[in-house]
Write a protein that holds these residues in place. Structure first.
Motif, PDB file in Angstrom:
ATOM      1  N   ILE A   1       0.878  -1.187   0.000  1.00 26.16           N
ATOM      2  CA  ILE A   1       0.000   0.000   0.000  1.00 26.16           C
ATOM      3  C   ILE A   1       0.910   1.230   0.000  1.00 26.16           C
ATOM      4  N   TYR A   2       0.653   2.137  -0.915  1.00 20.41           N
ATOM      5  CA  TYR A   2       1.445   3.375  -0.995  1.00 20.41           C
ATOM      6  C   TYR A   2       0.503   4.537  -0.761  1.00 20.41           C
ATOM      7  N   ARG A   3       0.699   5.221   0.345  1.00 19.79           N
ATOM      8  CA  ARG A   3      -0.143   6.374   0.673  1.00 19.79           C
ATOM      9  C   ARG A   3       0.678   7.649   0.522  1.00 19.79           C
ATOM     10  N   THR A   4       0.109   8.637  -0.115  1.00 16.72           N
ATOM     11  CA  THR A   4       0.848   9.906  -0.263  1.00 16.72           C
ATOM     12  C   THR A   4      -0.051  11.069   0.122  1.00 16.72           C
ATOM     13  N   ARG A   5       0.555  12.020   0.741  1.00 16.93           N
ATOM     14  CA  ARG A   5      -0.110  13.305   0.994  1.00 16.93           C
ATOM     15  C   ARG A   5       0.878  14.395   0.602  1.00 16.93           C
ATOM     16  N   ARG A   6       0.437  15.288  -0.247  1.00 17.02           N
ATOM     17  CA  ARG A   6       1.301  16.366  -0.712  1.00 17.02           C
ATOM     18  C   ARG A   6       0.545  17.688  -0.692  1.00 17.02           C
ATOM     19  N   VAL A   7       1.220  18.679  -0.154  1.00 18.50           N
ATOM     20  CA  VAL A   7       0.643  20.009  -0.093  1.00 18.50           C
ATOM     21  C   VAL A   7       1.708  20.980  -0.566  1.00 18.50           C
TER      22      VAL A   7
ATOM     23  N   ILE B   1      -3.153  17.143  -2.335  1.00 16.88           N
ATOM     24  CA  ILE B   1      -3.408  15.791  -2.850  1.00 16.88           C
ATOM     25  C   ILE B   1      -3.318  14.757  -1.739  1.00 16.88           C
ATOM     26  N   SER B   2      -4.260  13.839  -1.756  1.00 14.13           N
ATOM     27  CA  SER B   2      -4.070  12.620  -0.968  1.00 14.13           C
ATOM     28  C   SER B   2      -4.354  11.454  -1.914  1.00 14.13           C
ATOM     29  N   SER B   3      -3.531  10.439  -1.869  1.00 19.80           N
ATOM     30  CA  SER B   3      -3.755   9.317  -2.767  1.00 19.80           C
ATOM     31  C   SER B   3      -3.350   8.004  -2.105  1.00 19.80           C
TER      32      SER B   3
ATOM     33  N   GLY C   1      -7.530  13.866  -5.221  1.00 18.05           N
ATOM     34  CA  GLY C   1      -7.240  12.569  -4.636  1.00 18.05           C
ATOM     35  C   GLY C   1      -7.130  11.520  -5.720  1.00 18.05           C
ATOM     36  N   ALA C   2      -6.531  10.393  -5.379  1.00 20.29           N
ATOM     37  CA  ALA C   2      -6.405   9.303  -6.350  1.00 20.29           C
ATOM     38  C   ALA C   2      -6.372   7.978  -5.624  1.00 20.29           C
TER      39      ALA C   2
END
Lengths: 459, 435
Positions: A22-28, A39-41, B66-67
């Motif tokens: 699982i790859y979780r990313t949050r970027r601001v 972004i959250s993905s 989001g994605a």
């Protein structure tokens, strides 16, 4: 390990892997007051890889459930059979002799997107209010986490989390002649979650002030004189040398492709002061910036010594290349996404510290440069490298002089490293980068300051 | 395609339910079949089955994105709610938007089925041809892949695009070796719709490998001069990135860091230099159909006879700057070919360099750059001469564009664009001991 996975892998005659990820990313990102990235993905999936007589079959699907395990393993096996039938290598089975068993103690910790936004906006406001000559500014907060579960046919079973959090601040200003100068820096962070490192944005104000001061110095800066110069290259750049210019040449897959390090084990490739290691999880008595405990082939990770006292002593391997070279695998086979196969990758690559202080080193240079920041770097498998240098100073008669504008340094790694005659006693790490090699990969790199001769690009 | 449409509309509903004023969703499903060659030997066959949902929500002029990589309704609903929540936490920005409805369309392009066996045959034949014709070449890595995708983009303004496409791509990284002699690595990509294609004859594959063998005799350049740098088609994309990004992209114009900020309609390059973005050109394989903003993608002239006709702004960048939006976000570019063949163009150059790969730091926003000319050759007295190592080139891209001395008649057509050789004046070439 679920019964489905156990059953599926039990039918494999040679090495096989199933990995769930699982790859979780949050970027601001805030650009001069505007929130331009929010972004959250999440990407989750599973893959299987099967070895057959010297070739691999691989398949992946964006689903974590056991329902697809048989399907991807079958697809991977079919791929291996197809390639083995068309381009047979007849290398026999591959086995993992000491399968890793590892389970991360700390569970995944969710990060609050609002916290990241508020932090970035506050830091941006501080820059807007306190850095009057800045013409463009950006603040980015990155909070990623890769979670992996690996199972192999030999019984390896590893569950690891790789969180990484950092803040990047970039500032631009105009010179009197209308040119734009820029600088960026990474503030804090590491292999953990946002709240491990950040709370009140005011804690970063002094770091912002320092970056702004450097930018103002650079605004008045001069271009260095081109040519081979005696330089003190600071730790961020020496880490880049360790990773880009030397590290890649001693990745065993690139050695097999004809890198400059081929056939050089046991040869002197650097000054006798140089020691270089790709650390697994602990370096110089402390946790390495991005620790890795088990690799994606199921090998328990250990340090990979590369240069000892100037002599090349090892390569970084996967299972296959370790068998080829008769070396012990140290856990360098790593994959980025669930849909990626493991490649030979670096982890925490650093030149070991020396015995001099930075002050002694600067005082020792009559006419040269102290180069402190780099923006990017590229190197060749010949060892030829080029790094962009974004901050530095003249050294005149042992003292720091005027700041420098953007320039580049270049050379051939093993030649440049032979000119190193002083190393500082402190190592600094850069853990915020990605290494690119078919797939991206979070890596850290580090080193002390080096005194060496290097080609400076001038304007 | 219906399930993707359904998922996109479901995602829009869920974002609206969660409070979004405007919402956009892009949903894809795809498959990749890939063959890998490492260090000259086949190593891996890889099959990837993928799906993704990208979402954008705007609430009170605050944006969240989001994605996820799941089409499962439960996952989509959760991601939609999180996306709206991100927007709520965001900052108000009058420039954020979703695309307006113009004309919806369905697109189909390329090779929609994979002939895996035939493509594997082609890749095997290529490795055998390379071994026979260029025994000094080491194929460090070949990644040959077939990619198929189905995509839907929909938004709450009624925009609905569907797209289905497939193509074959071969990415080749190589170097030459002969005893102790070894060259720098180099790489290139070619695209095709034909699984039976002769890869050696696609694009400039044969020329690139031939040049690599010549590079075995390379030596470090000594000295320094200001002369003409002829960028080969393989190196021209580095210049294009600067033009479309540092000089004409969103951040450069919003922040005003580009030297072209007041240059729309003005001469920014020599008369002989024209650059167009060509996603719909038949020479481009599976070019962009829908822009990243959500509009039908169209070809446009960016620089015509040296005059800047358009920036490369997104709709957001357009709203922020008041300048027009570019009608494509594609990276597929044509630089208009010249009248003279390369040989003739080089015959007029007294001293210069043929740059086949540029390995440089990101240039400064004003266009200042320096970097290493890799896989490159000296030009002396009108002829391509000695191959070089450890040679730096430096200059300013904005200034170079005003000093284009020639564009070749020959072009590289690799499926991603149409690029000639371009000769730039005023480039500093320096090597060892250049004081």
């Amino acid at each position: 390990m679920s019964d489905t996975i156990k059953k599926a892998l039990s039918g494999c005659a040679s090495h096989a892997e199933i990995r769930r990820q699982i790859y979780r990313t949050r970027r601001v990102a805030v650009l001069s007051g505007s929130l331009v990235t929010n972004i959250s993905s999440k990407a989750a999936g599973a893959c299987a890889r099967v070895y057959r007589n010297g070739v691999w079959g691989f398949a992946s699907i964006g689903d974590l459930s056991d329902a697809h395990v048989e399907e991807i393993l079958r697809s991977a096996r079919e791929n291996a059979v197809l390639l083995d039938s068309r381009k047979p290598k007849n290398k026999g089975p591959l086995t993992l002799s000491a399968p890793a068993v590892y389970r991360a103690e700390r569970p995944f910790q969710e990060t609050d997107q609002k916290q990241l936004i508020d932090f970035a906006m506050a830091l941006d406001s501080y820059i807007g209010e306190n850095c009057p000559h800045v013409t463009s500014r950006s603040v980015a907060v990155i909070a990623d986490c890769i979670e992996k579960e690996l199972f192999t046919s030999e019984g390896a079973c590893a569950h690891q989390l790789f969180p990484r959090t950092y803040v990047v601040v970039s500032l631009s200003a105009e010179t009197d002649d209308g040119e734009t100068v820029e600088l960026y820096d990474i503030f804090g962070g590491g292999a953990g979650y946002f709240t491990d490192y950040y709370g009140d944005p005011a804690a970063l104000h002094s770091a912002v002030d320092q970056l702004y001061n450097e930018l103002m110095q650079k605004r008045e800066g001069v271009f260095p004189e081109a040519g081979e110069r005696l330089c003190i290259i600071d730790s961020v750049i020496s880490g880049m040398v360790a990773h880009e210019a030397v590290g890649h040449t001693v990745e065993a897959d690139l050695v097999l492709a004809g890198s400059v390090a081929a056939g050089s084990i046991g040869k002197t490739v650097a000054s006798g002061l140089i020691n270089l290691t790709d650390f697994a999880h602990t370096a110089f008595g402390e946790a390495a910036p991005l620790p890795v405990y088990a690799d994606d082939e199921g090998v328990m990770c250990k340090d990979a010594p590369l240069i000892r006292d100037g002599v090349l002593v090892g390569y970084m391997n996967n299972l296959e290349s370790a068998r080829h070279f008769g070396m012990e695998p140290c856990g360098n086979a790593r994959a980025f996404a669930f849909s990626d196969e493991p490649l030979i990758r670096m982890r925490n690559t650093a030149i070991h510290p020396g015995e001099n202080t930075l002050e002694e080193m600067i005082a020792s240079v009559e006419n040269g440069y102290y180069l402190t920041k780099t923006r990017n770097g590229q190197a060749d498998t010949t060892g030829e490298f080029m790094f962009g240098v974004t901050m530095g100073y003249e050294i005149k008669n042992g003292k720091l002089g005027r700041a420098l504008r953007d320039t580049t340094i270049s050379g051939v790694a093993f030649e440049m490293l032979k000119t190193v005659d002083m190393l500082s006693d402190t190592v600094h790490w850069d853990f915020a980068g990605y290494c690119g090699k078919k797939q991206p990969m979070p890596v850290s790199l580090g080193g002390p300051a080096l005194r060496c001769k290097v080609n400076v690009g001038g304007r | 395609m219906e399930n993707l449409k359904k998922t996109a509309l479901f995602a829009l509903d869920k974002m609206k339910e969660a409070g979004a004023d405007h919402a956009q969703a892009s949903v894809s499903e795809g498959r990749v079949e890939e063959f890998n060659v490492d260090a000259g030997e086949f190593s891996l066959i890889r099959s990837v089955f993928s799906a993704s949902v990208g979402m954008k929500a705007i609430k009170d002029q605050k944006k969240g994105t989001g994605a996820i990589n799941s089409l499962d309704p439960e996952d989509v609903a959760a991601a939609a709610a999180e996306c709206v929540q991100s927007a709520e936490h965001g900052a108000e920005d009058p420039a954020v938007c979703i695309s307006k409805k113009e004309e919806n369309a369905d697109f189909t392009d390329g090779a929609l089925t994979c002939d895996k066996e035939a493509f594997l045959d082609s890749v095997i034949r290529f490795t055998e041809d390379a071994a026979r014709d260029f025994p000094q070449i080491m194929l460090e890595q070949v990644v040959a892949s077939y990619s198929y995708g189905r995509h839907v983009l929909a938004n709450t303004n009624g925009v609905l695009f569907t797209e289905e496409d497939g193509s074959y791509n071969v990415s080749i990284m190589y170097s030459a070796h002969d005893g102790d002699k070894t060259t720098s690595f180099n790489y290139f990509d070619v695209e095709t719709l034909d699984p039976h294609a002769d890869i050696m004859e696609l694009g400039m594959t044969r020329t690139m490998l031939e040049r690599a063998v010549k590079e075995l005799e390379a030596s470090p350049f000594t000295g320094k001069f200001v002369g003409v740098a002829v960028f080969a088609p393989s190196a021209v994309p580095d210049v294009i990135d600067v033009i479309t990004g540092s000089f004409a992209g969103d951040v450069a114009l919003i922040e005003g860091t580009t030297p072209w900020k007041n240059s729309l309609g003005q001469q920014v390059a020599s008369d002989c230099f024209s650059l167009s973005v060509i996603p719909n050109d038949p020479r481009v394989i599976c070019g962009e159909k829908v822009t990243s903003d959500g509009y039908k993608s169209r070809n446009f002239d960016m620089i015509e006879n040296g005059v800047l006709k358009s920036f490369c702004l997104s709709e957001y960048g357009s709203n922020r700057t008041g300048l027009p939006r570019a009608v494509s976000s594609s990276g597929c570019v044509e630089i208009k070919a010249g009248d003279r063949p390369l040989e003739e163009m080089i015959a007029g150059i007294e001293k210069g360099i043929l740059v086949c790969r540029f390995s440089g730091g990101e240039p400064a926003s004003n266009g200042d750059f320096s970097g290493v000319a890799k896989n490159s050759f000296l030009i002396e007295n009108g002829k391509i001469g000695a191959p070089l190592t450890e040679t730096m080139i430096s200059g300013n891209f904005a200034e170079m564009l005003r000093r284009v001395e020639g564009v070749s008649a020959e072009t590289l057509q690799d499926g991603s664009g149409v690029l000639p050789y371009v000769a730039f004046g005023g480039v500093t070439v320096s090597g060892k001991n250049n004081e």
